[in-house]
Motif scaffolding. Structure first.
Motif, PDB file in Angstrom:
ATOM      1  N   ALA A 175       0.831  -1.211   0.000  1.00 10.01           N
ATOM      2  CA  ALA A 175       0.000   0.000   0.000  1.00 10.01           C
ATOM      3  C   ALA A 175       0.861   1.255   0.000  1.00 10.01           C
ATOM      4  O   ALA A 175       0.559   2.240  -0.692  1.00 10.01           O
ATOM      5  CB  ALA A 175      -0.918  -0.013   1.218  1.00 10.01           C
ATOM      6  N   ALA A 176       1.962   1.219   0.758  1.00 10.12           N
ATOM      7  CA  ALA A 176       2.871   2.364   0.771  1.00 10.12           C
ATOM      8  C   ALA A 176       3.545   2.551  -0.583  1.00 10.12           C
ATOM      9  O   ALA A 176       3.752   3.682  -1.037  1.00 10.12           O
ATOM     10  CB  ALA A 176       3.916   2.184   1.869  1.00 10.12           C
ATOM     11  N   THR A 177       3.872   1.445  -1.249  1.00 14.46           N
ATOM     12  CA  THR A 177       4.489   1.518  -2.570  1.00 14.46           C
ATOM     13  C   THR A 177       3.548   2.147  -3.592  1.00 14.46           C
ATOM     14  O   THR A 177       3.980   2.881  -4.494  1.00 14.46           O
ATOM     15  CB  THR A 177       4.893   0.107  -3.042  1.00 14.46           C
ATOM     16  OG1 THR A 177       5.774  -0.479  -2.077  1.00 14.46           O
ATOM     17  CG2 THR A 177       5.595   0.168  -4.391  1.00 14.46           C
ATOM     18  N   THR A 185      -3.462   3.798   4.764  1.00 13.01           N
ATOM     19  CA  THR A 185      -3.091   2.384   4.897  1.00 13.01           C
ATOM     20  C   THR A 185      -3.782   1.754   6.103  1.00 13.01           C
ATOM     21  O   THR A 185      -4.294   0.631   6.033  1.00 13.01           O
ATOM     22  CB  THR A 185      -1.564   2.245   5.046  1.00 13.01           C
ATOM     23  OG1 THR A 185      -0.929   2.791   3.887  1.00 13.01           O
ATOM     24  CG2 THR A 185      -1.167   0.786   5.193  1.00 13.01           C
ATOM     25  N   PHE A 186      -3.788   2.491   7.203  1.00 14.21           N
ATOM     26  CA  PHE A 186      -4.459   1.970   8.397  1.00 14.21           C
ATOM     27  C   PHE A 186      -5.960   1.812   8.156  1.00 14.21           C
ATOM     28  O   PHE A 186      -6.552   0.786   8.516  1.00 14.21           O
ATOM     29  CB  PHE A 186      -4.212   2.911   9.581  1.00 14.21           C
ATOM     30  CG  PHE A 186      -5.046   2.582  10.789  1.00 14.21           C
ATOM     31  CD1 PHE A 186      -4.700   1.538  11.624  1.00 14.21           C
ATOM     32  CD2 PHE A 186      -6.187   3.328  11.090  1.00 14.21           C
ATOM     33  CE1 PHE A 186      -5.478   1.229  12.741  1.00 14.21           C
ATOM     34  CE2 PHE A 186      -6.958   3.026  12.194  1.00 14.21           C
ATOM     35  CZ  PHE A 186      -6.601   1.972  13.026  1.00 14.21           C
ATOM     36  N   TRP A 187      -6.582   2.825   7.545  1.00 14.15           N
ATOM     37  CA  TRP A 187      -8.031   2.838   7.382  1.00 14.15           C
ATOM     38  C   TRP A 187      -8.510   1.816   6.355  1.00 14.15           C
ATOM     39  O   TRP A 187      -9.562   1.205   6.525  1.00 14.15           O
ATOM     40  CB  TRP A 187      -8.483   4.242   6.990  1.00 14.15           C
ATOM     41  CG  TRP A 187      -9.952   4.452   7.078  1.00 14.15           C
ATOM     42  CD1 TRP A 187     -10.847   4.466   6.065  1.00 14.15           C
ATOM     43  CD2 TRP A 187     -10.710   4.645   8.280  1.00 14.15           C
ATOM     44  NE1 TRP A 187     -12.119   4.667   6.541  1.00 14.15           N
ATOM     45  CE2 TRP A 187     -12.059   4.783   7.905  1.00 14.15           C
ATOM     46  CE3 TRP A 187     -10.370   4.731   9.628  1.00 14.15           C
ATOM     47  CZ2 TRP A 187     -13.073   4.996   8.829  1.00 14.15           C
ATOM     48  CZ3 TRP A 187     -11.382   4.936  10.546  1.00 14.15           C
ATOM     49  CH2 TRP A 187     -12.706   5.069  10.145  1.00 14.15           C
ATOM     50  N   LYS A 188      -7.739   1.619   5.285  1.00 16.70           N
ATOM     51  CA  LYS A 188      -8.172   0.767   4.179  1.00 16.70           C
ATOM     52  C   LYS A 188      -7.591  -0.642   4.213  1.00 16.70           C
ATOM     53  O   LYS A 188      -8.176  -1.568   3.652  1.00 16.70           O
ATOM     54  CB  LYS A 188      -7.798   1.423   2.843  1.00 16.70           C
ATOM     55  CG  LYS A 188      -8.520   2.737   2.557  1.00 16.70           C
ATOM     56  CD  LYS A 188     -10.004   2.507   2.357  1.00 16.70           C
ATOM     57  CE  LYS A 188     -10.696   3.804   1.970  1.00 16.70           C
ATOM     58  NZ  LYS A 188     -12.162   3.613   1.757  1.00 16.70           N
ATOM     59  N   VAL A 189      -6.448  -0.814   4.873  1.00 14.23           N
ATOM     60  CA  VAL A 189      -5.770  -2.115   4.841  1.00 14.23           C
ATOM     61  C   VAL A 189      -5.800  -2.814   6.202  1.00 14.23           C
ATOM     62  O   VAL A 189      -6.199  -3.979   6.305  1.00 14.23           O
ATOM     63  CB  VAL A 189      -4.307  -1.939   4.368  1.00 14.23           C
ATOM     64  CG1 VAL A 189      -3.570  -3.286   4.391  1.00 14.23           C
ATOM     65  CG2 VAL A 189      -4.268  -1.341   2.969  1.00 14.23           C
ATOM     66  N   ILE A 190      -5.377  -2.099   7.240  1.00  8.89           N
ATOM     67  CA  ILE A 190      -5.226  -2.739   8.550  1.00  8.89           C
ATOM     68  C   ILE A 190      -6.561  -2.883   9.271  1.00  8.89           C
ATOM     69  O   ILE A 190      -6.915  -3.965   9.747  1.00  8.89           O
ATOM     70  CB  ILE A 190      -4.232  -1.933   9.412  1.00  8.89           C
ATOM     71  CG1 ILE A 190      -2.859  -1.897   8.746  1.00  8.89           C
ATOM     72  CG2 ILE A 190      -4.131  -2.542  10.810  1.00  8.89           C
ATOM     73  CD1 ILE A 190      -1.859  -1.026   9.476  1.00  8.89           C
ATOM     74  N   LEU A 191      -7.319  -1.783   9.375  1.00  6.59           N
ATOM     75  CA  LEU A 191      -8.557  -1.794  10.152  1.00  6.59           C
ATOM     76  C   LEU A 191      -9.575  -2.825   9.668  1.00  6.59           C
ATOM     77  O   LEU A 191     -10.177  -3.522  10.503  1.00  6.59           O
ATOM     78  CB  LEU A 191      -9.174  -0.397  10.175  1.00  6.59           C
ATOM     79  CG  LEU A 191     -10.414  -0.236  11.062  1.00  6.59           C
ATOM     80  CD1 LEU A 191     -10.077  -0.557  12.509  1.00  6.59           C
ATOM     81  CD2 LEU A 191     -10.972   1.182  10.950  1.00  6.59           C
ATOM     82  N   PRO A 192      -9.814  -2.978   8.354  1.00  8.75           N
ATOM     83  CA  PRO A 192     -10.789  -4.000   7.923  1.00  8.75           C
ATOM     84  C   PRO A 192     -10.420  -5.417   8.358  1.00  8.75           C
ATOM     85  O   PRO A 192     -11.308  -6.224   8.645  1.00  8.75           O
ATOM     86  CB  PRO A 192     -10.777  -3.876   6.387  1.00  8.75           C
ATOM     87  CG  PRO A 192     -10.375  -2.467   6.136  1.00  8.75           C
ATOM     88  CD  PRO A 192      -9.380  -2.145   7.210  1.00  8.75           C
TER      89      PRO A 192
END
Length: 278
Positions: A175-177, A185-192
């Motif tokens: 996601a960072a790339t 990244t936190f809201w769309k990748v980690i939190l779900p």
């Protein structure tokens, strides 16, 4: 083609284990709860309504559920942070910090209540520092929230921690790339990925807080209409041999808790479904 109602298992024993499960749950959960409801039916309706709508009882409902909800929400935020730090970072004393998370599990609730009262009273280490600023914690609803937060923290941390351990860092790097910032990244990748476990920890902390008695009764001060919790009213009625009155209040607590946990489980199911679909 007829749909199978259970998956075929290589190991035998489904009938025996299912029967044991139903028997165990009936003895431990269903029968006691049924007895509670049946005891309430011996009361006339007007008497039941008068007990559960008494102003003192209603005030205890608001305090108990409100403080439990706030404590569980605080634990959902800071419990996640604690779990993240324990999993993603290595630092001296991390094992000691990890062991301290379980202290509310091992510590007797009465001891926890006395310790918190000693700390947050006007003569305690923390309470004496806050008193000059007009902040009073012990014998106020704020003290109850702190006690409920203390006993509920391990439920969130231990529920979220294994999920964070299984969460691959490659997804975050990808996601960072692609140009996503840390917040995105936190809201769309980690939190779900963590949301189902976070909701489970929140539900466990909330359910634990609703029925908490030992750690709250000391720091609350038990002032009627102000810091009197519902479990204390139930205990008071039991000490007065008013068993029907105690069961009436307990049934209200049971019904409201069941509805709230049902809603939380529905949200958790929806979150799980959304994660699977993605």
């Amino acid at each position: 083609m007829r749909k199978r109602w259970k998956d075929k298992s290589i190991l035998p024993g489904f009938g025996v284990t299912m029967g044991f499960t139903l028997l165990y749950l009936s003895l431990i959960v269903l029968i006691p709860l049924s007895a509670l409801i049946l005891k309430t039916t011996t009361m006339p309706w007007d008497r039941f309504w008068a007990v559960i709508t008494d102003p003192q009882v209603v005030a205890s409902y608001k305090l108990t559920f409100g403080a439990s909800l706030i404590g569980a929400l605080i634990n959902a935020v800071f419990g996640f942070i604690v779990a993240w730090v324990l999993v993603r970072y290595r630092f001296p004393g991390s094992r000691i910090l990890d062991a301290l998370v379980d202290m509310p599990f091992a510590l007797p609730t009465a001891v926890a209540g006395i310790a918190l009262t000693s700390l947050y009273s006007t003569k305690g280490w923390i309470g004496s520092l806050l008193e000059p600023y007009g902040i009073k914690i012990a014998f106020t609803p704020l003290g109850i929230i702190i006690a409920l937060t203390f006993i509920g923290l391990p439920f969130v941390v231990r529920t979220v921690q294994p999920v964070i351990e299984e969460l691959s860092a490659d997804t975050e790097e990808a996601a960072a790339t692609l140009g996503a910032g840390r917040l995105r990244t936190f809201w769309k990748v980690i939190l779900p990925e963590l949301l189902p476990a976070l909701l489970t920890g929140f539900a466990l902390a909330f359910a634990r807080a609703i029925g908490e008695y030992g750690s709250v009764v000391f720091i609350a001060g038990n002032i009627p209409m102000f810091t009197e919790i519902t479990p204390l009213l139930i205990m008071t009625k039991l000490e007065q041999y008013d068993y029907t009155g105690a069961t009436a209040i307990a049934v209200v607590m049971l019904v409201v808790s069941f509805v709230l946990l049902l809603l939380i489980n529905f949200v958790q199911w929806f979150a799980n479904r959304k994660v699977i679909s993605n």
